[in-house]
Design an enzyme around this catalytic site. Structure first.
Site, PDB file in Angstrom:
ATOM      1  N   CYS A   1       0.706  -1.103  -0.020  1.00  0.00           N
ATOM      2  CA  CYS A   1      -0.025   0.060  -0.298  1.00  0.00           C
ATOM      3  C   CYS A   1       0.852   1.338   0.126  1.00  0.00           C
ATOM      4  O   CYS A   1       0.688   2.111  -0.951  1.00  0.00           O
ATOM      5  CB  CYS A   1      -1.003  -0.221   1.160  1.00  0.00           C
ATOM      6  SG  CYS A   1      -0.200   0.088   2.777  1.00  0.00           S
TER       7      CYS A   1
ATOM      8  N   HIS B   1      -2.913   1.226   6.937  1.00  0.00           N
ATOM      9  CA  HIS B   1      -3.106   1.153   5.419  1.00  0.00           C
ATOM     10  C   HIS B   1      -3.182   2.555   4.853  1.00  0.00           C
ATOM     11  O   HIS B   1      -3.889   3.389   5.635  1.00  0.00           O
ATOM     12  CB  HIS B   1      -4.462   0.418   5.148  1.00  0.00           C
ATOM     13  CG  HIS B   1      -4.685   0.119   3.723  1.00  0.00           C
ATOM     14  ND1 HIS B   1      -3.912  -0.826   2.881  1.00  0.00           N
ATOM     15  CD2 HIS B   1      -5.459   0.666   2.955  1.00  0.00           C
ATOM     16  CE1 HIS B   1      -4.149  -0.940   1.836  1.00  0.00           C
ATOM     17  NE2 HIS B   1      -5.301   0.066   1.859  1.00  0.00           N
TER      18      HIS B   1
ATOM     19  N   HIS C   1      -5.575   2.056  -4.223  1.00  0.00           N
ATOM     20  CA  HIS C   1      -4.988   1.386  -3.321  1.00  0.00           C
ATOM     21  C   HIS C   1      -4.360   0.081  -3.827  1.00  0.00           C
ATOM     22  O   HIS C   1      -4.989  -0.502  -4.510  1.00  0.00           O
ATOM     23  CB  HIS C   1      -5.381   1.584  -1.904  1.00  0.00           C
ATOM     24  CG  HIS C   1      -6.691   0.629  -1.999  1.00  0.00           C
ATOM     25  ND1 HIS C   1      -6.853  -0.125  -0.806  1.00  0.00           N
ATOM     26  CD2 HIS C   1      -7.581   0.066  -2.750  1.00  0.00           C
ATOM     27  CE1 HIS C   1      -8.180  -0.946  -0.759  1.00  0.00           C
ATOM     28  NE2 HIS C   1      -8.577  -0.679  -2.022  1.00  0.00           N
TER      29      HIS C   1
END
Length: 350
Positions: free
Chosen positions: A266, A314, A326
């Site tokens: 990520c 994240h 993402h």
């Protein structure tokens, strides 16, 4: 002897148990802690749990590496200061050596009873002129010796300060680096354990049918997503330009620790996207959460860095209309999807 019906029942039970263990694929040591996985759906749920935990650890590792790099830089700076301190110490000692003979002579003269003050000149002078001459000479000697003593003391003080500074800077740098290394080693160990579990569950993923894998991957964009509209009025070097770069990576696979261009985690995707517009962002999601300018969720703009979960573990790029670009998790390629599926932590604008 068991009947044929009983044999068939035993074989069925055994086959079911073997299938369950095959799908789970977990080490025996963790079998007691993990629920029994009886079908591909449950195996994927377990995979998602491990992937989420693995992502936390991966981002923590990135953060620890940033910390370690910083401390190593501080150590190198301290070592450079140490070299400078040692040079200053040598120079101070050289100055002490320069003035030491004068100071030693003064000390010896005082010890032997020499008189170098004005009262002594009055007592031994035979005429006013002799008195003036002796007082003038004594003043010169006094000024010269006073200057030499002062410079000697200053050099000694400088030498002591330089020696202490070199000791402190070197000790501090070594201690900081050792602490960061301990943190990094601990996280590496944890990641190694998690990787063992992930490897087992990804084996179950590999046994899924093509249709099941496609279901896990989902679609690349939510219904109605219009990149042209989102990127309208794009300004070079802005967050929207980073989003534009990131969108070219849609479909690339997720991989722990990857920074592209073939795969990403990520934070790696965010770093890569911003690098394309000439900006260098920190490697970890937690560090990205500390940089830039904080942005309220209601004021998000395309390309803003958006973070999720209570530990900011994240991260992605805001893609407009409540969506995020993402690299989400194993088995799911880089994509745009709604932010609603993840707990929002915060956002930053770079």
């Amino acid at each position: 002897m068991p009947s044929q019906k009983m044999k068939r029942s035993m074989c069925t039970a055994l086959a079911t148990g073997v299938l369950s263990l095959t799908l789970v694929g977990l080490p025996a040591a963790s079998a007691g802690a993990d629920p029994v996985v009886n079908n591909p759906t449950e195996a994927l749920e377990r995979l998602a749990e491990l992937s989420r935990e693995s992502e936390r650890t991966t981002e923590a590792l990135h953060d620890a590496q940033i910390d370690l790099d910083g401390k190593q830089t501080a150590q190198r700076d301290a070592e450079a200061r140490l070299a400078g301190d040692r040079d200053a110490l040598a120079a101070a000692q050289a100055r002490m050596d320069q003035f030491r003979p004068t100071v030693n002579k003064l000390a010896a003269a005082s010890y032997q009873g020499a008189r170098t003050n004005r009262l002594f000149a009055v007592m031994v002078s035979d005429s006013p002129q002799q008195l003036l001459d002796q007082m003038s000479a004594l003043d010169a000697i006094s000024n010269e010796t006073s200057k030499a003593v002062s410079q000697f003391k200053a050099a000694a003080t400088d030498a002591e300060a330089a020696a202490e500074a070199s000791r402190v800077s070197a000790d501090t740098a070594r201690a900081a680096t050792e602490q960061a290394k301990v943190v990094s080693d601990e996280l590496q160990s944890k990641q190694s354990e998690l990787q063992k579990q992930i490897d087992s569950v990804t084996a179950a993923y590999d046994r899924l049918t093509g249709a099941e894998q496609a279901q896990l991957a989902g679609t690349s964009f939510p219904s109605g997503f219009d990149a042209g509209r989102i990127l309208a009025g794009l300004t070079p070097g802005s967050g929207s330009a980073a989003l534009q770069a990131g969108l070219t990576q849609v479909g690339k696979p997720y991989s722990w620790g990857a920074t592209g261009p073939d795969a990403y985690d990520c934070s790696g995707l965010v770093v890569w996207a911003y690098r394309q517009i000439g900006k260098t962002l920190p490697r970890s999601s937690q560090a990205q959460a500390q940089g830039g300018i904080p942005v309220d969720r209601s004021a998000l703009q395309p390309g803003d860095v958006v973070l999720f979960y209570s530990d900011a573990s994240h991260v992605g790029l805001y893609a407009g209309d409540g969506n995020v670009l993402h690299a989400s998790t194993y088995g799911t390629p880089v994509k745009v999807e709604s932010m609603a599926s993840m707990p929002f932590y915060g956002a930053r604008r770079y």
